[in-house]
Design an enzyme around this catalytic site. Structure first.
Site, PDB file in Angstrom:
ATOM      1  N   LYS A  55       0.978  -1.257  -0.033  1.00 51.44           N
ATOM      2  CA  LYS A  55      -0.088  -0.119  -0.086  1.00 51.44           C
ATOM      3  C   LYS A  55       0.859   1.268  -0.017  1.00 51.44           C
ATOM      4  CE  LYS A  55      -1.642   1.562   4.029  1.00 51.44           C
ATOM      5  NZ  LYS A  55      -1.320   2.893   4.583  1.00 51.44           N
ATOM      6  N   ASN A  56       1.870   1.304   0.947  1.00 54.38           N
ATOM      7  CA  ASN A  56       2.636   2.573   1.126  1.00 54.38           C
ATOM      8  C   ASN A  56       3.743   2.829   0.122  1.00 54.38           C
ATOM      9  OD1 ASN A  56       1.117   3.138   3.281  1.00 54.38           O
ATOM     10  ND2 ASN A  56       2.775   2.550   4.956  1.00 54.38           N
TER      11      ASN A  56
ATOM     12  N   CYS B 156      -5.066  12.536  12.932  1.00 53.33           N
ATOM     13  CA  CYS B 156      -5.494  11.007  12.807  1.00 53.33           C
ATOM     14  C   CYS B 156      -5.512  10.419  14.141  1.00 53.33           C
ATOM     15  CB  CYS B 156      -4.721  10.054  11.881  1.00 53.33           C
ATOM     16  SG  CYS B 156      -3.144   9.511  12.758  1.00 53.33           S
TER      17      CYS B 156
ATOM     18  N   ARG C 209      -0.114  14.514  12.961  1.00 50.00           N
ATOM     19  CA  ARG C 209       0.379  14.230  11.580  1.00 50.00           C
ATOM     20  C   ARG C 209       0.728  15.407  10.928  1.00 50.00           C
ATOM     21  NH1 ARG C 209      -0.967   9.043  10.055  1.00 50.00           N
ATOM     22  NH2 ARG C 209       0.390   9.121   8.644  1.00 50.00           N
TER      23      ARG C 209
ATOM     24  N   ASP D   8       4.559   0.898  11.848  1.00 51.49           N
ATOM     25  CA  ASP D   8       3.427   0.096  11.448  1.00 51.49           C
ATOM     26  C   ASP D   8       3.091  -1.461  11.813  1.00 51.49           C
ATOM     27  OD1 ASP D   8       3.354   1.759   8.170  1.00 51.49           O
ATOM     28  OD2 ASP D   8       2.828   2.568  10.503  1.00 51.49           O
TER      29      ASP D   8
ATOM     30  N   ARG E  72      -8.809  -0.094   4.917  1.00 53.47           N
ATOM     31  CA  ARG E  72      -7.939   0.948   4.186  1.00 53.47           C
ATOM     32  C   ARG E  72      -6.645   0.097   3.902  1.00 53.47           C
ATOM     33  NH1 ARG E  72      -7.347   6.596   6.960  1.00 53.47           N
ATOM     34  NH2 ARG E  72      -5.820   6.311   5.630  1.00 53.47           N
TER      35      ARG E  72
HETATM   36  C1  EPZ Z   1       4.067   7.197   6.311  1.00 54.59           C
HETATM   37  O1  EPZ Z   1       3.611   8.316   6.969  1.00 54.59           O
HETATM   38  C2  EPZ Z   1       3.372   5.614   6.230  1.00 54.59           C
HETATM   39  N1  EPZ Z   1       2.065   5.988   5.471  1.00 54.59           N
HETATM   40  C3  EPZ Z   1       2.932   5.494   7.439  1.00 54.59           C
HETATM   41  O2  EPZ Z   1       1.965   4.317   7.464  1.00 54.59           O
HETATM   42  C4  EPZ Z   1       4.148   5.221   8.769  1.00 54.59           C
HETATM   43  O3  EPZ Z   1       3.583   5.102   9.823  1.00 54.59           O
HETATM   44  C5  EPZ Z   1       4.867   6.319   8.505  1.00 54.59           C
HETATM   45  O4  EPZ Z   1       5.480   6.630   7.026  1.00 54.59           O
HETATM   46  C6  EPZ Z   1       6.224   6.211   9.248  1.00 54.59           C
HETATM   47  O5  EPZ Z   1       6.971   5.047   8.836  1.00 54.59           O
HETATM   48  C7  EPZ Z   1       2.228   6.060   3.933  1.00 54.59           C
HETATM   49  O6  EPZ Z   1       3.330   5.700   3.516  1.00 54.59           O
HETATM   50  C8  EPZ Z   1       1.041   6.309   3.290  1.00 54.59           C
HETATM   51  P1  EPZ Z   1       6.422  10.213   8.172  1.00 54.59           P
HETATM   52  P2  EPZ Z   1       4.156   9.639   6.746  1.00 54.59           P
HETATM   53  O7  EPZ Z   1       6.260  11.470   7.322  1.00 54.59           O
HETATM   54  O8  EPZ Z   1       5.021   9.635   5.546  1.00 54.59           O
HETATM   55  C9  EPZ Z   1       6.785  13.565  11.512  1.00 54.59           C
HETATM   56  C10 EPZ Z   1       0.362   2.954   7.907  1.00 54.59           C
HETATM   57  O9  EPZ Z   1      -0.211   2.279   8.905  1.00 54.59           O
HETATM   58  N2  EPZ Z   1       6.392  14.525  10.601  1.00 54.59           N
HETATM   59  O10 EPZ Z   1       7.794   9.391   7.839  1.00 54.59           O
HETATM   60  O11 EPZ Z   1       3.106  10.535   6.960  1.00 54.59           O
HETATM   61  C11 EPZ Z   1       5.406  12.810  11.831  1.00 54.59           C
HETATM   62  O12 EPZ Z   1       4.502  13.389  12.561  1.00 54.59           O
HETATM   63  C12 EPZ Z   1       0.750   4.221   7.710  1.00 54.59           C
HETATM   64  O13 EPZ Z   1       0.234   2.251   6.725  1.00 54.59           O
HETATM   65  C13 EPZ Z   1       6.449  15.841  10.733  1.00 54.59           C
HETATM   66  O14 EPZ Z   1       6.752  16.421  11.812  1.00 54.59           O
HETATM   67  O15 EPZ Z   1       5.243   9.403   7.955  1.00 54.59           O
HETATM   68  C14 EPZ Z   1       6.169  11.519  12.547  1.00 54.59           C
HETATM   69  O16 EPZ Z   1       6.433  11.651  13.767  1.00 54.59           O
HETATM   70  C15 EPZ Z   1       0.374   4.985   9.074  1.00 54.59           C
HETATM   71  N3  EPZ Z   1       6.420  16.915   9.925  1.00 54.59           N
HETATM   72  C16 EPZ Z   1       7.484  11.365  11.507  1.00 54.59           C
HETATM   73  O17 EPZ Z   1       7.610  12.660  11.109  1.00 54.59           O
HETATM   74  C17 EPZ Z   1       5.883  16.483   8.198  1.00 54.59           C
HETATM   75  O18 EPZ Z   1       5.692  17.336   7.579  1.00 54.59           O
HETATM   76  C18 EPZ Z   1       7.740  10.384  10.681  1.00 54.59           C
HETATM   77  O19 EPZ Z   1       6.484  10.636   9.539  1.00 54.59           O
HETATM   78  C19 EPZ Z   1       6.023  15.071   8.169  1.00 54.59           C
HETATM   79  C20 EPZ Z   1       6.164  14.249   9.162  1.00 54.59           C
END
Ligand code: EPZ
Length: 424
Positions: free
Chosen positions: A22-23, A117, A122, A307, A399
Protein backbone atom coordinates in the site's frame (compact mmCIF):
# COMPACT_ATOMS: atom_id res chain seq x y z
CA UNK A 1 -21.13 -0.81 9.15
CA UNK A 2 -18.92 -3.95 8.96
CA UNK A 3 -17.42 -5.99 11.78
CA UNK A 4 -15.31 -9.13 11.88
CA UNK A 5 -16.53 -11.96 14.08
CA UNK A 6 -13.61 -14.13 15.16
CA UNK A 7 -13.97 -17.44 16.97
CA UNK A 8 -10.58 -17.78 18.60
CA UNK A 9 -8.36 -20.76 19.34
CA UNK A 10 -7.71 -21.90 15.78
CA UNK A 11 -4.09 -22.49 14.78
CA UNK A 12 -2.82 -20.60 11.73
CA UNK A 13 -1.00 -22.93 9.35
CA UNK A 14 -0.04 -22.87 5.68
CA UNK A 15 1.37 -20.77 2.87
CA UNK A 16 0.06 -17.42 1.66
CA UNK A 17 1.19 -14.79 -0.85
CA UNK A 18 1.60 -11.22 0.33
CA UNK A 19 -0.24 -8.50 -1.58
CA UNK A 20 1.37 -5.48 -3.19
CA UNK A 21 2.52 -2.72 -0.88
CA UNK A 22 0.00 0.00 0.00
CA UNK A 23 2.67 2.49 1.06
CA UNK A 24 4.55 2.32 -2.24
CA UNK A 25 1.38 2.16 -4.35
CA UNK A 26 0.13 5.54 -3.10
CA UNK A 27 3.18 7.67 -4.05
CA UNK A 28 3.52 5.74 -7.32
CA UNK A 29 -0.07 6.63 -8.24
CA UNK A 30 0.68 10.28 -7.40
CA UNK A 31 3.83 10.19 -9.55
CA UNK A 32 1.75 9.35 -12.65
CA UNK A 33 0.71 13.01 -12.57
CA UNK A 34 4.25 13.83 -13.72
CA UNK A 35 3.86 12.24 -17.18
CA UNK A 36 1.01 13.65 -19.29
CA UNK A 37 1.56 11.35 -22.23
CA UNK A 38 0.87 7.64 -22.48
CA UNK A 39 -0.78 5.06 -20.24
CA UNK A 40 0.80 3.64 -17.09
CA UNK A 41 0.35 -0.06 -16.36
CA UNK A 42 1.22 -0.81 -12.73
CA UNK A 43 1.10 -4.39 -11.47
CA UNK A 44 0.62 -5.71 -7.95
CA UNK A 45 -1.47 -2.76 -6.77
CA UNK A 46 -3.44 -3.97 -3.72
CA UNK A 47 -7.22 -3.76 -3.92
CA UNK A 48 -7.85 -1.88 -0.66
CA UNK A 49 -9.65 1.28 0.38
CA UNK A 50 -6.70 3.69 0.42
CA UNK A 51 -5.85 2.79 -3.19
CA UNK A 52 -9.50 3.26 -4.16
CA UNK A 53 -9.57 6.62 -2.35
CA UNK A 54 -6.36 7.76 -4.02
CA UNK A 55 -7.73 6.68 -7.40
CA UNK A 56 -10.88 8.70 -6.63
CA UNK A 57 -8.65 11.74 -6.07
CA UNK A 58 -6.79 11.20 -9.35
CA UNK A 59 -10.11 10.82 -11.22
CA UNK A 60 -11.37 14.00 -9.51
CA UNK A 61 -8.27 15.72 -10.93
CA UNK A 62 -9.12 14.35 -14.40
CA UNK A 63 -7.11 11.13 -14.68
CA UNK A 64 -8.57 8.09 -16.45
CA UNK A 65 -8.15 4.94 -14.40
CA UNK A 66 -9.04 1.27 -14.77
CA UNK A 67 -8.22 -1.28 -12.07
CA UNK A 68 -8.64 -5.01 -12.46
CA UNK A 69 -6.95 -8.00 -10.89
CA UNK A 70 -4.36 -5.79 -9.18
CA UNK A 71 -3.36 -4.12 -12.49
CA UNK A 72 -3.86 -0.34 -12.42
CA UNK A 73 -3.91 1.47 -15.77
CA UNK A 74 -3.72 5.27 -15.55
CA UNK A 75 -3.62 8.14 -18.02
CA UNK A 76 -3.14 11.66 -16.66
CA UNK A 77 -3.20 13.31 -20.10
CA UNK A 78 -6.37 15.34 -19.56
CA UNK A 79 -6.28 16.74 -16.06
CA UNK A 80 -8.94 19.31 -15.27
CA UNK A 81 -8.25 20.44 -11.74
CA UNK A 82 -5.25 21.43 -9.65
CA UNK A 83 -7.10 21.18 -6.33
CA UNK A 84 -7.15 18.24 -3.91
CA UNK A 85 -10.43 18.72 -2.01
CA UNK A 86 -10.89 18.50 1.76
CA UNK A 87 -13.42 15.68 1.52
CA UNK A 88 -10.88 13.35 -0.07
CA UNK A 89 -7.72 14.52 1.72
CA UNK A 90 -9.48 14.19 5.09
CA UNK A 91 -10.21 10.53 4.27
CA UNK A 92 -6.57 9.83 3.59
CA UNK A 93 -3.56 11.80 4.70
CA UNK A 94 -1.42 10.35 1.90
CA UNK A 95 -3.34 12.60 -0.53
CA UNK A 96 -0.64 15.15 0.34
CA UNK A 97 1.48 13.21 -2.16
CA UNK A 98 -0.17 15.12 -5.02
CA UNK A 99 1.42 18.37 -3.82
CA UNK A 100 4.83 17.81 -5.44
CA UNK A 101 3.63 16.41 -8.79
CA UNK A 102 0.88 19.02 -9.32
CA UNK A 103 3.19 21.87 -8.35
CA UNK A 104 5.85 20.49 -10.70
CA UNK A 105 3.43 20.03 -13.61
CA UNK A 106 1.31 23.19 -13.31
CA UNK A 107 3.35 25.59 -11.20
CA UNK A 108 0.28 25.98 -8.96
CA UNK A 109 -1.81 23.68 -6.77
CA UNK A 110 -4.18 23.81 -3.82
CA UNK A 111 -4.13 20.84 -1.46
CA UNK A 112 -6.30 20.65 1.64
CA UNK A 113 -4.42 20.29 4.90
CA UNK A 114 -4.96 16.63 5.92
CA UNK A 115 -5.70 17.22 9.60
CA UNK A 116 -4.76 14.68 12.22
CA UNK A 117 -5.56 11.04 12.76
CA UNK A 118 -6.27 8.74 15.71
CA UNK A 119 -2.67 8.68 16.91
CA UNK A 120 -1.49 12.22 16.51
CA UNK A 121 -1.52 15.53 14.66
CA UNK A 122 0.43 14.23 11.63
CA UNK A 123 1.88 17.64 10.55
CA UNK A 124 2.94 18.40 6.97
CA UNK A 125 5.42 21.20 7.77
CA UNK A 126 8.27 19.25 6.15
CA UNK A 127 6.32 18.87 2.90
CA UNK A 128 5.79 22.65 2.88
CA UNK A 129 9.45 23.31 3.76
CA UNK A 130 10.53 21.19 0.78
CA UNK A 131 8.36 23.05 -1.71
CA UNK A 132 9.47 26.46 -0.41
CA UNK A 133 13.12 25.43 -0.70
CA UNK A 134 12.49 24.36 -4.30
CA UNK A 135 11.15 27.83 -5.06
CA UNK A 136 7.43 27.68 -4.32
CA UNK A 137 5.45 30.42 -2.59
CA UNK A 138 3.15 28.79 -0.03
CA UNK A 139 0.17 30.37 1.66
CA UNK A 140 -2.12 28.54 4.06
CA UNK A 141 -5.67 29.81 3.85
CA UNK A 142 -9.04 28.33 4.75
CA UNK A 143 -7.43 24.96 5.51
CA UNK A 144 -5.68 24.73 2.16
CA UNK A 145 -2.04 24.76 1.12
CA UNK A 146 -1.88 27.14 -1.83
CA UNK A 147 1.45 26.61 -3.62
CA UNK A 148 2.71 28.61 -6.59
CA UNK A 149 6.06 28.48 -8.35
CA UNK A 150 7.62 31.88 -8.92
CA UNK A 151 9.03 31.89 -12.46
CA UNK A 152 7.14 28.76 -13.53
CA UNK A 153 9.63 25.97 -12.74
CA UNK A 154 10.93 24.60 -9.45
CA UNK A 155 14.65 25.01 -8.97
CA UNK A 156 16.93 22.34 -7.54
CA UNK A 157 18.68 22.93 -4.21
CA UNK A 158 20.04 21.09 -1.17
CA UNK A 159 17.43 20.02 1.40
CA UNK A 160 18.45 18.43 4.70
CA UNK A 161 15.54 16.82 6.56
CA UNK A 162 15.67 17.52 10.33
CA UNK A 163 13.93 14.16 10.89
CA UNK A 164 13.39 11.17 8.66
CA UNK A 165 10.04 11.53 6.87
CA UNK A 166 8.73 8.98 4.36
CA UNK A 167 6.06 11.29 2.96
CA UNK A 168 8.16 14.43 2.76
CA UNK A 169 10.97 12.46 1.07
CA UNK A 170 8.46 11.12 -1.45
CA UNK A 171 7.02 14.57 -2.15
CA UNK A 172 10.51 16.05 -2.50
CA UNK A 173 11.46 13.38 -5.03
CA UNK A 174 8.35 14.00 -7.12
CA UNK A 175 8.93 17.76 -7.08
CA UNK A 176 12.67 17.54 -7.83
CA UNK A 177 12.71 15.10 -10.77
CA UNK A 178 11.61 17.79 -13.25
CA UNK A 179 12.97 20.82 -11.38
CA UNK A 180 15.73 22.89 -12.97
CA UNK A 181 19.19 21.73 -11.94
CA UNK A 182 20.33 19.48 -9.12
CA UNK A 183 18.53 18.66 -5.89
CA UNK A 184 20.30 16.92 -3.01
CA UNK A 185 18.16 15.36 -0.26
CA UNK A 186 20.03 14.83 3.00
CA UNK A 187 18.67 12.49 5.74
CA UNK A 188 16.18 11.15 3.20
CA UNK A 189 13.93 8.27 4.27
CA UNK A 190 15.23 4.88 3.13
CA UNK A 191 12.07 2.81 3.62
CA UNK A 192 11.65 0.21 0.83
CA UNK A 193 8.59 2.13 -0.34
CA UNK A 194 10.76 5.17 -1.05
CA UNK A 195 13.32 3.01 -2.86
CA UNK A 196 10.44 1.62 -4.93
CA UNK A 197 9.25 5.16 -5.77
CA UNK A 198 12.80 6.07 -6.85
CA UNK A 199 12.92 3.04 -9.14
CA UNK A 200 9.54 3.95 -10.60
CA UNK A 201 10.62 7.55 -11.26
CA UNK A 202 13.93 6.33 -12.71
CA UNK A 203 12.04 4.08 -15.13
CA UNK A 204 9.91 7.10 -16.11
CA UNK A 205 13.14 8.85 -17.16
CA UNK A 206 14.17 10.61 -13.95
CA UNK A 207 17.84 10.92 -13.00
CA UNK A 208 18.31 9.86 -9.38
CA UNK A 209 21.48 8.61 -7.72
CA UNK A 210 22.02 7.28 -4.18
CA UNK A 211 18.84 5.19 -4.31
CA UNK A 212 18.52 3.22 -1.07
CA UNK A 213 20.74 5.62 0.84
CA UNK A 214 19.95 8.65 3.01
CA UNK A 215 21.47 11.03 0.42
CA UNK A 216 19.58 11.28 -2.86
CA UNK A 217 20.90 13.36 -5.78
CA UNK A 218 18.33 14.28 -8.41
CA UNK A 219 19.28 15.89 -11.74
CA UNK A 220 16.13 17.57 -13.09
CA UNK A 221 14.95 16.42 -16.52
CA UNK A 222 12.50 18.08 -18.89
CA UNK A 223 10.12 15.21 -19.53
CA UNK A 224 9.00 11.94 -18.02
CA UNK A 225 7.01 9.22 -19.72
CA UNK A 226 4.38 6.68 -18.77
CA UNK A 227 5.74 3.19 -18.09
CA UNK A 228 4.71 -0.26 -16.97
CA UNK A 229 5.99 -1.27 -13.52
CA UNK A 230 5.73 -3.99 -10.87
CA UNK A 231 4.97 -2.67 -7.38
CA UNK A 232 6.81 -4.27 -4.43
CA UNK A 233 5.15 -6.57 -1.90
CA UNK A 234 3.72 -5.30 1.37
CA UNK A 235 6.21 -5.96 4.18
CA UNK A 236 3.75 -4.78 6.86
CA UNK A 237 1.02 -7.13 5.68
CA UNK A 238 3.61 -9.91 5.65
CA UNK A 239 4.68 -9.05 9.21
CA UNK A 240 1.04 -9.04 10.29
CA UNK A 241 0.50 -12.52 8.80
CA UNK A 242 3.66 -13.80 10.52
CA UNK A 243 2.23 -12.46 13.80
CA UNK A 244 -0.97 -14.45 13.18
CA UNK A 245 1.00 -17.69 13.08
CA UNK A 246 3.16 -16.71 16.06
CA UNK A 247 0.20 -15.76 18.27
CA UNK A 248 -1.73 -18.99 17.52
CA UNK A 249 1.29 -21.26 18.02
CA UNK A 250 1.10 -22.07 14.33
CA UNK A 251 3.40 -22.01 11.34
CA UNK A 252 3.32 -20.07 8.10
CA UNK A 253 5.19 -19.30 4.91
CA UNK A 254 4.57 -15.86 3.39
CA UNK A 255 5.69 -15.62 -0.23
CA UNK A 256 6.61 -12.59 -2.32
CA UNK A 257 8.30 -10.60 0.41
CA UNK A 258 11.99 -9.67 0.39
CA UNK A 259 13.19 -10.93 3.82
CA UNK A 260 15.77 -8.14 4.12
CA UNK A 261 12.92 -5.61 4.18
CA UNK A 262 11.63 -7.26 7.37
CA UNK A 263 15.02 -7.84 8.99
CA UNK A 264 14.31 -6.02 12.28
CA UNK A 265 10.93 -7.76 12.63
CA UNK A 266 12.39 -11.21 11.89
CA UNK A 267 15.07 -10.62 14.52
CA UNK A 268 12.34 -9.79 17.06
CA UNK A 269 10.42 -12.97 16.16
CA UNK A 270 13.61 -15.01 16.64
CA UNK A 271 14.28 -13.31 19.99
CA UNK A 272 10.72 -14.20 21.02
CA UNK A 273 11.53 -17.87 20.33
CA UNK A 274 10.08 -18.33 16.84
CA UNK A 275 11.94 -20.42 14.29
CA UNK A 276 12.41 -18.15 11.25
CA UNK A 277 13.77 -19.31 7.89
CA UNK A 278 14.02 -17.24 4.72
CA UNK A 279 14.60 -17.63 0.99
CA UNK A 280 14.94 -15.16 -1.87
CA UNK A 281 11.25 -14.35 -1.86
CA UNK A 282 9.65 -15.95 1.19
CA UNK A 283 9.72 -16.01 4.97
CA UNK A 284 8.72 -19.05 7.04
CA UNK A 285 7.94 -18.98 10.73
CA UNK A 286 7.22 -21.76 13.24
CA UNK A 287 5.91 -20.57 16.59
CA UNK A 288 7.27 -21.96 19.89
CA UNK A 289 5.02 -23.36 22.59
CA UNK A 290 6.40 -20.68 24.88
CA UNK A 291 6.88 -17.18 23.49
CA UNK A 292 9.51 -15.03 25.22
CA UNK A 293 8.77 -11.41 26.19
CA UNK A 294 10.69 -9.21 23.72
CA UNK A 295 11.17 -5.43 23.86
CA UNK A 296 10.90 -3.36 20.68
CA UNK A 297 11.41 0.30 19.87
CA UNK A 298 9.81 1.58 16.67
CA UNK A 299 12.15 3.84 14.68
CA UNK A 300 12.67 4.72 11.00
CA UNK A 301 13.84 1.96 8.64
CA UNK A 302 15.76 -0.31 8.96
CA UNK A 303 14.68 -0.39 12.62
CA UNK A 304 11.46 -2.00 13.84
CA UNK A 305 8.60 -0.34 11.90
CA UNK A 306 5.98 1.71 13.72
CA UNK A 307 3.39 0.08 11.45
CA UNK A 308 4.15 -3.25 13.16
CA UNK A 309 4.11 -1.90 16.73
CA UNK A 310 0.43 -2.60 17.48
CA UNK A 311 0.63 -6.10 16.00
CA UNK A 312 3.72 -6.85 18.12
CA UNK A 313 1.89 -5.67 21.22
CA UNK A 314 -0.93 -8.16 20.61
CA UNK A 315 1.68 -10.92 20.30
CA UNK A 316 3.44 -9.91 23.51
CA UNK A 317 0.23 -10.37 25.52
CA UNK A 318 0.92 -14.10 24.99
CA UNK A 319 4.65 -13.96 25.75
CA UNK A 320 6.14 -15.07 29.09
CA UNK A 321 7.45 -12.04 30.95
CA UNK A 322 7.29 -8.27 30.64
CA UNK A 323 7.77 -6.60 27.22
CA UNK A 324 8.54 -2.89 26.84
CA UNK A 325 7.27 -1.23 23.68
CA UNK A 326 8.27 2.29 22.66
CA UNK A 327 7.28 4.15 19.50
CA UNK A 328 9.79 6.86 18.65
CA UNK A 329 7.87 7.90 15.54
CA UNK A 330 4.36 8.32 16.94
CA UNK A 331 4.68 8.61 20.71
CA UNK A 332 0.92 8.22 21.24
CA UNK A 333 0.30 5.32 18.84
CA UNK A 334 -1.26 3.33 21.72
CA UNK A 335 -5.02 3.54 21.09
CA UNK A 336 -5.09 -0.25 20.83
CA UNK A 337 -4.09 -0.66 24.50
CA UNK A 338 -7.49 -0.01 26.16
CA UNK A 339 -9.14 -2.43 23.74
CA UNK A 340 -6.49 -5.12 24.33
CA UNK A 341 -6.99 -4.68 28.07
CA UNK A 342 -10.75 -5.15 27.60
CA UNK A 343 -9.91 -8.55 26.10
CA UNK A 344 -7.99 -9.38 29.27
CA UNK A 345 -4.49 -8.15 28.51
CA UNK A 346 -2.48 -6.37 31.22
CA UNK A 347 -0.74 -3.42 29.58
CA UNK A 348 0.32 -0.23 31.33
CA UNK A 349 1.56 3.04 29.81
CA UNK A 350 4.36 4.88 31.60
CA UNK A 351 6.23 7.84 30.00
CA UNK A 352 5.24 6.95 26.44
CA UNK A 353 6.26 3.35 27.03
CA UNK A 354 3.86 0.41 26.92
CA UNK A 355 4.59 -2.31 29.49
CA UNK A 356 3.02 -5.61 28.47
CA UNK A 357 2.67 -8.29 31.18
CA UNK A 358 2.27 -11.79 29.77
CA UNK A 359 1.10 -14.37 29.17
CA UNK A 360 -2.54 -13.45 29.69
CA UNK A 361 -5.62 -15.42 28.75
CA UNK A 362 -7.73 -13.24 26.45
CA UNK A 363 -11.50 -13.62 26.40
CA UNK A 364 -13.46 -12.53 23.36
CA UNK A 365 -15.80 -9.55 23.50
CA UNK A 366 -16.67 -6.53 21.34
CA UNK A 367 -13.71 -4.24 20.63
CA UNK A 368 -13.47 -1.04 18.63
CA UNK A 369 -10.92 -0.31 15.90
CA UNK A 370 -9.45 3.18 16.09
CA UNK A 371 -6.93 3.14 13.23
CA UNK A 372 -5.53 0.81 10.61
CA UNK A 373 -2.84 -1.05 12.56
CA UNK A 374 -4.82 -1.00 15.81
CA UNK A 375 -7.57 -2.92 13.99
CA UNK A 376 -5.01 -5.46 12.76
CA UNK A 377 -3.79 -5.82 16.36
CA UNK A 378 -7.35 -6.56 17.57
CA UNK A 379 -7.85 -9.17 14.85
CA UNK A 380 -4.63 -10.89 15.96
CA UNK A 381 -5.80 -10.83 19.59
CA UNK A 382 -9.16 -12.27 18.50
CA UNK A 383 -7.38 -15.21 16.86
CA UNK A 384 -6.02 -16.31 20.24
CA UNK A 385 -8.82 -15.14 22.53
CA UNK A 386 -11.25 -17.67 23.99
CA UNK A 387 -14.84 -17.52 22.75
CA UNK A 388 -15.81 -14.89 20.15
CA UNK A 389 -14.30 -11.47 19.47
CA UNK A 390 -16.18 -8.89 17.44
CA UNK A 391 -13.88 -6.24 15.93
CA UNK A 392 -16.04 -3.21 15.11
CA UNK A 393 -15.42 -0.33 12.65
CA UNK A 394 -13.25 -2.46 10.42
CA UNK A 395 -13.38 0.22 7.74
CA UNK A 396 -10.05 1.08 9.39
CA UNK A 397 -8.74 -2.40 8.56
CA UNK A 398 -10.10 -2.28 5.02
CA UNK A 399 -8.05 0.86 4.34
CA UNK A 400 -4.77 -1.03 4.45
CA UNK A 401 -5.30 -4.76 4.02
CA UNK A 402 -6.48 -6.67 0.96
CA UNK A 403 -8.97 -9.42 1.86
CA UNK A 404 -7.17 -10.12 5.15
CA UNK A 405 -10.00 -12.19 6.64
CA UNK A 406 -10.04 -14.39 3.51
CA UNK A 407 -6.30 -14.91 3.82
CA UNK A 408 -6.54 -15.79 7.51
CA UNK A 409 -9.52 -18.10 6.90
CA UNK A 410 -7.54 -19.93 4.22
CA UNK A 411 -4.89 -20.49 6.90
CA UNK A 412 -7.33 -21.99 9.41
CA UNK A 413 -8.88 -19.02 11.19
CA UNK A 414 -12.62 -18.87 11.88
CA UNK A 415 -13.58 -15.34 10.81
CA UNK A 416 -16.75 -13.96 9.25
CA UNK A 417 -17.63 -10.44 8.15
CA UNK A 418 -21.04 -9.22 9.33
CA UNK A 419 -23.00 -6.00 9.27
CA UNK A 420 -24.04 -4.15 12.44
CA UNK A 421 -25.68 -0.90 13.47
CA UNK A 422 -24.07 1.66 15.78
CA UNK A 423 -26.13 3.73 18.17
CA UNK A 424 -26.48 7.22 16.67
C1 EPZ B 1 4.23 6.98 6.27
O1 EPZ B 1 3.47 8.04 6.81
C2 EPZ B 1 3.30 5.78 6.23
N1 EPZ B 1 2.15 6.08 5.38
C3 EPZ B 1 2.80 5.45 7.64
O2 EPZ B 1 2.03 4.25 7.55
C4 EPZ B 1 4.01 5.18 8.52
O3 EPZ B 1 3.56 4.96 9.84
C5 EPZ B 1 4.96 6.38 8.48
O4 EPZ B 1 5.35 6.66 7.12
C6 EPZ B 1 6.23 6.13 9.29
O5 EPZ B 1 6.92 5.03 8.76
C7 EPZ B 1 2.30 5.98 4.04
O6 EPZ B 1 3.37 5.70 3.54
C8 EPZ B 1 1.07 6.27 3.21
P1 EPZ B 1 6.45 10.27 8.12
P2 EPZ B 1 4.07 9.54 6.75
O7 EPZ B 1 6.41 11.55 7.37
O8 EPZ B 1 4.83 9.73 5.50
C9 EPZ B 1 6.68 13.59 11.49
C10 EPZ B 1 0.20 2.85 7.83
O9 EPZ B 1 -0.16 2.30 8.87
N2 EPZ B 1 6.41 14.56 10.41
O10 EPZ B 1 7.59 9.31 7.87
O11 EPZ B 1 2.97 10.46 7.07
C11 EPZ B 1 5.50 12.68 11.77
O12 EPZ B 1 4.59 13.30 12.67
C12 EPZ B 1 0.63 4.29 7.86
O13 EPZ B 1 0.30 2.28 6.70
C13 EPZ B 1 6.51 15.92 10.70
O14 EPZ B 1 6.79 16.32 11.82
O15 EPZ B 1 5.08 9.50 7.98
C14 EPZ B 1 6.16 11.48 12.37
O16 EPZ B 1 6.41 11.72 13.74
C15 EPZ B 1 0.34 4.96 9.20
N3 EPZ B 1 6.27 16.81 9.69
C16 EPZ B 1 7.50 11.41 11.63
O17 EPZ B 1 7.70 12.70 11.05
C17 EPZ B 1 5.97 16.40 8.42
O18 EPZ B 1 5.80 17.27 7.55
C18 EPZ B 1 7.54 10.39 10.52
O19 EPZ B 1 6.41 10.62 9.68
C19 EPZ B 1 5.88 15.02 8.16
C20 EPZ B 1 6.11 14.12 9.16
Amino acid sequence: MDKLVIRGGKRISGTIAASGSKNSALPIIAATLLAPDGIFEINRIPDLQDVRTFSQLLVYLGAEISFDDNLLRISTANLKSIEAPYELVKKMRASIYVLGPLLSRYGHTRVSLPGGCAFGPRPVDLHIMVMEKLGAEITIEKGFIDARVKGGRLRGTRIDFPISSVGATGNALMAAVTAEGTTILGNAAIEPEIECLCNFLQKMGANISGIGTTTLVIEGVDKLQAVSFDNIFDRIEAGTLLCAAAITKGEITVTGVVPAQLDSVLKAFAEAGCQVTTGADYVSLVAPDRLRATDITARPYPCFPTDMQAQWMALMTQAHGVSNIIDKIYHERFNHIPELNRLGAHIEIRDNQAIVHGPRTLTGTKVMSTDLRASACLVLAGLVADETTEVLRIYHLDRGYEKIEKKLTSLGADITRDKYQEFS
